[in-house]
Design a protein around this motif. Structure first.
Motif, PDB file in Angstrom:
ATOM      1  N   MET A  14      44.047  56.940  41.147  1.00 29.10           N
ATOM      2  CA  MET A  14      44.892  55.909  40.565  1.00 29.10           C
ATOM      3  C   MET A  14      45.235  54.835  41.606  1.00 29.10           C
ATOM      4  N   MET A  15      45.536  55.244  42.824  1.00 28.60           N
ATOM      5  CA  MET A  15      45.859  54.290  43.884  1.00 28.60           C
ATOM      6  C   MET A  15      44.640  53.440  44.251  1.00 28.60           C
ATOM      7  N   ASN A  16      43.471  54.052  44.285  1.00 30.70           N
ATOM      8  CA  ASN A  16      42.255  53.292  44.561  1.00 30.70           C
ATOM      9  C   ASN A  16      41.985  52.269  43.461  1.00 30.70           C
ATOM     10  N   SER A  17      42.187  52.668  42.230  1.00 34.25           N
ATOM     11  CA  SER A  17      42.012  51.741  41.110  1.00 34.25           C
ATOM     12  C   SER A  17      43.019  50.600  41.185  1.00 34.25           C
ATOM     13  N   ALA A  18      44.265  50.934  41.501  1.00 35.14           N
ATOM     14  CA  ALA A  18      45.304  49.904  41.611  1.00 35.14           C
ATOM     15  C   ALA A  18      44.975  48.930  42.737  1.00 35.14           C
ATOM     16  N   GLY A  20      42.004  48.157  43.867  1.00 31.14           N
ATOM     17  CA  GLY A  20      40.903  47.316  43.402  1.00 31.14           C
ATOM     18  C   GLY A  20      41.380  46.254  42.429  1.00 31.14           C
ATOM     19  N   THR A  21      42.280  46.647  41.543  1.00 33.58           N
ATOM     20  CA  THR A  21      42.825  45.695  40.575  1.00 33.58           C
ATOM     21  C   THR A  21      43.608  44.597  41.286  1.00 33.58           C
ATOM     22  N   MET A  25      42.863  40.630  41.321  1.00 29.31           N
ATOM     23  CA  MET A  25      43.875  39.652  40.913  1.00 29.31           C
ATOM     24  C   MET A  25      44.078  38.603  42.001  1.00 29.31           C
ATOM     25  N   GLY A  26      44.063  39.040  43.241  1.00 30.61           N
ATOM     26  CA  GLY A  26      44.215  38.101  44.348  1.00 30.61           C
ATOM     27  C   GLY A  26      43.066  37.111  44.400  1.00 30.61           C
ATOM     28  N   ARG A  27      41.848  37.616  44.238  1.00 29.85           N
ATOM     29  CA  ARG A  27      40.682  36.720  44.222  1.00 29.85           C
ATOM     30  C   ARG A  27      40.772  35.731  43.061  1.00 29.85           C
TER      31      ARG A  27
END
Length: 84
Positions: A14-18, A20-21, A25-27
């Motif tokens: 879950m932390m890895n997915s967050a 990446g998300t 979002m930053g990009r």
């Protein structure tokens, strides 16, 4: 070292997915800001560097010609004043 605890494994996923998300979002935010800035700058009346340099050179030439003409006029006036 892998953990046998499914809670920790799920939490890690879950932390890895967050992460990446958030990175995505930053990009996306950077891309949107860059696009808005381009639109803003496009609406303004800016000239290219080449156009600026060409006009700058024309102004310098005009100034040199005006200075030369003034010198000629001063010389003609000096001759007229000396003769008269």
């Amino acid at each position: 070292m892998q953990s046998e605890n499914p809670f920790i494994a799920d939490f890690t996923k879950m932390m890895n997915s967050a992460a990446g998300t958030l990175a995505g979002m930053g990009r996306e935010a950077r891309e949107n800001a860059r696009e808005r800035f381009k639109e803003f700058m496009g609406d303004m009346d800016f000239v290219s560097r080449e156009e600026f340099e060409a006009v700058k050179e024309m102004a310098a030439n005009a100034r040199a010609e005006a200075d030369a003409l003034k010198a000629r006029l001063d010389a003609i006036e000096a001759k007229l004043n000396a003769a008269g």
